[in-house]
Design a protein around this motif. Structure first.
Motif, PDB file in Angstrom:
ATOM      1  N   MET A  97       0.847  -1.202   0.000  1.00 28.00           N
ATOM      2  CA  MET A  97       0.000   0.000   0.000  1.00 28.00           C
ATOM      3  C   MET A  97       0.876   1.244   0.000  1.00 28.00           C
ATOM      4  N   THR A  98       0.270   2.362  -0.393  1.00 28.65           N
ATOM      5  CA  THR A  98       1.044   3.614  -0.458  1.00 28.65           C
ATOM      6  C   THR A  98       1.319   4.103   0.964  1.00 28.65           C
ATOM      7  N   THR A  99       2.252   5.032   1.080  1.00 30.65           N
ATOM      8  CA  THR A  99       2.570   5.589   2.404  1.00 30.65           C
ATOM      9  C   THR A  99       1.330   6.262   3.003  1.00 30.65           C
ATOM     10  N   LYS A 100       0.566   6.962   2.177  1.00 26.70           N
ATOM     11  CA  LYS A 100      -0.643   7.653   2.682  1.00 26.70           C
ATOM     12  C   LYS A 100      -1.643   6.617   3.195  1.00 26.70           C
ATOM     13  N   GLN A 101      -1.789   5.496   2.470  1.00 25.39           N
ATOM     14  CA  GLN A 101      -2.691   4.439   2.928  1.00 25.39           C
ATOM     15  C   GLN A 101      -2.177   3.865   4.252  1.00 25.39           C
ATOM     16  N   HIS A 102      -0.850   3.729   4.366  1.00 25.01           N
ATOM     17  CA  HIS A 102      -0.261   3.209   5.614  1.00 25.01           C
ATOM     18  C   HIS A 102      -0.563   4.179   6.764  1.00 25.01           C
ATOM     19  N   LEU A 103      -0.431   5.491   6.499  1.00 22.22           N
ATOM     20  CA  LEU A 103      -0.727   6.497   7.528  1.00 22.22           C
ATOM     21  C   LEU A 103      -2.175   6.378   7.981  1.00 22.22           C
ATOM     22  N   ASP A 104      -3.098   6.274   7.019  1.00 25.54           N
ATOM     23  CA  ASP A 104      -4.530   6.192   7.380  1.00 25.54           C
ATOM     24  C   ASP A 104      -4.816   4.904   8.147  1.00 25.54           C
ATOM     25  N   ALA A 105      -4.157   3.819   7.731  1.00 18.98           N
ATOM     26  CA  ALA A 105      -4.370   2.538   8.426  1.00 18.98           C
ATOM     27  C   ALA A 105      -3.869   2.635   9.872  1.00 18.98           C
ATOM     28  N   LEU A 106      -2.720   3.301  10.059  1.00 18.41           N
ATOM     29  CA  LEU A 106      -2.177   3.447  11.425  1.00 18.41           C
ATOM     30  C   LEU A 106      -3.123   4.265  12.295  1.00 18.41           C
ATOM     31  N   LYS A 116       4.112   8.804  13.848  1.00 22.56           N
ATOM     32  CA  LYS A 116       4.848  10.057  14.039  1.00 22.56           C
ATOM     33  C   LYS A 116       5.927  10.200  12.956  1.00 22.56           C
ATOM     34  N   GLN A 117       6.552   9.070  12.609  1.00 20.42           N
ATOM     35  CA  GLN A 117       7.625   9.071  11.602  1.00 20.42           C
ATOM     36  C   GLN A 117       7.057   9.504  10.239  1.00 20.42           C
ATOM     37  N   ILE A 118       5.942   8.901   9.830  1.00 19.26           N
ATOM     38  CA  ILE A 118       5.353   9.246   8.522  1.00 19.26           C
ATOM     39  C   ILE A 118       4.904  10.708   8.529  1.00 19.26           C
ATOM     40  N   GLU A 119       4.322  11.161   9.651  1.00 18.18           N
ATOM     41  CA  GLU A 119       3.861  12.568   9.719  1.00 18.18           C
ATOM     42  C   GLU A 119       5.044  13.529   9.684  1.00 18.18           C
ATOM     43  N   ALA A 120       6.166  13.073  10.260  1.00 21.95           N
ATOM     44  CA  ALA A 120       7.365  13.938  10.220  1.00 21.95           C
ATOM     45  C   ALA A 120       7.849  14.077   8.776  1.00 21.95           C
ATOM     46  N   GLU A 121       7.725  12.965   7.992  1.00 20.22           N
ATOM     47  CA  GLU A 121       8.175  12.991   6.590  1.00 20.22           C
ATOM     48  C   GLU A 121       7.145  13.730   5.713  1.00 20.22           C
ATOM     49  N   HIS A 122       5.856  13.756   6.161  1.00 17.75           N
ATOM     50  CA  HIS A 122       4.799  14.378   5.340  1.00 17.75           C
ATOM     51  C   HIS A 122       3.945  15.282   6.220  1.00 17.75           C
TER      52      HIS A 122
END
Ligand SMILES: Cc1ccc(Cn2cc(C(N)=O)ccc2=O)c(C)c1
Length: 322
Positions: free
Chosen positions: A1-10, A42-48
């Motif tokens: 899945m895309t990073t955005k999908q991973h963020l939403d899943a988290l 937090k890591q994904i949000e820091a990158e995006h």
């Protein structure tokens, strides 16, 4: 899945685990695994940073301290309850209710703990927590949104269906006794403020201008009622409304119980009086409410207190001096 999908899943997973832990008291994963998921988010949000939303589970601890609290005007006043202190005056309440209702069959009451904390109002719009306020004088309270957002048991977003467009949840923020002892122990070590009792500790923690301090305080919340309801319908009894709030992710005490007739209410009062030393948090009585919303509306309010409810207080506990 895309990073955005991973963020939403988290975000969805973290909300689910917060619900299991804080509302059902039934965590499915160890705390460390929950923490790992939180760090991943937090890591994904820091990158995006452009993907960070206000209702993200990472957005609980506010930024800089406030200079002061804004004032909030409650659209529906947060009223106080009349008190009764003994069986005789409770039975007089029960008789007054029966007399006004013409019909003679025993009424069903929703009986709850009377938590010894601070009443707060939580406003959710489109399911998102947008404002939290203290009761204040019942009409004007303090805007403590940034502090309330740090209370893990209070969801930043409601989950489930049939959520009204605007709904104001009312409940009590309190500090469990173990948490109270821990922060006073810490205060004795660090020379910080020592609180006299858990209620003062909860009030003091919510009146912090710096939410980073509030975030470190072990605060809990149980909802007990509703104010504004717009763009949706709720069940027509108080008990069913509380169960609905619980399904949306709001903590509701397990001690909420339906009682029909005054003898069942008195049994509840004595049961809680016995349970009181083992609850793990302070209560100063029980609250007895007519369960049917239509009947509540029939009975209305006298001056500032509802005719349809009473607090039923315990005799004051002799305070041990430490
Ligand atoms: C490090 C850490 C992380 C989380 C928690 C508490 N907790 C646990 C869960 C869980 N297990 O599903 C979910 C939400 C939550 O707030 C503690 C006490 C310590």
């Amino acid at each position: 899945m895309t990073t955005k999908q991973h963020l939403d899943a988290l975000k969805q997973q973290l909300r689910h685990h917060e619900y299991q832990y804080h509302v059902l008291d039934a965590p499915e994963i160890p705390d460390a695994q929950y923490d790992k998921l939180m760090q991943e988010l937090k890591q994904i949000e820091a990158e995006h940073p452009e993907w960070v939303t206000n209702d993200s589970p990472t957005q609980r601890v506010g930024a800089a301290p406030l200079a002061a609290f804004d004032t909030v005007r409650h659209e529906i006043p947060m009223l106080s309850l009349d008190n009764v202190f003994d069986e005789e005056s409770y039975l007089a309440f029960d008789k007054r209710v029966g007399d006004r209702l013409k019909n003679r069959e025993p009424q069903t009451f929703c009986c709850e703990l009377k938590l010894d904390g601070l009443a707060v109002s939580l406003l959710y719009e489109n399911g998102e927590l947008v404002q939290a306020a203290t009761r204040g004088d019942g009409t004007l309270g303090e805007n403590i949104t940034s502090n309330v957002r740090t209370i893990r048991a209070i969801p930043l977003r409601l989950i489930g269906d049939n959520i009204p467009v605007r709904i104001e949840i009312r409940g009590e923020v309190f500090m469990p006794q173990k948490g109270f002892e821990a922060i006073n122990e810490e205060a004795r070590r660090s020379g910080g403020k020592i609180f006299a009792n858990p209620r003062n500790a909860a009030a003091g923690s919510l009146r912090q201008l710096d939410p980073r301090i509030t975030a470190k305080r072990p605060l809990m919340f149980y909802c007990y009622g509703v104010g504004i309801i717009e763009g949706g319908v709720l069940p027509d009894t108080h008990y069913e409304r509380l169960m609905q709030f619980k399904s949306w992710g709001l903590p509701v005490s397990d001690y909420v119980q339906l009682c029909t007739g005054s003898s069942e209410v008195l049994d509840f009062y004595h049961k809680i009086e016995e349970e009181r030393p083992n609850l793990g948090f302070d209560i100063d009585g029980v609250v007895i409410k007519i369960n049917s919303i239509a009947t509540q509306e029939d009975l209305g309010f006298v001056s500032r207190a509802p005719r349809w409810a009473t607090a039923f207080k315990f005799p004051a506990q002799e305070q041990i001096t430490v």
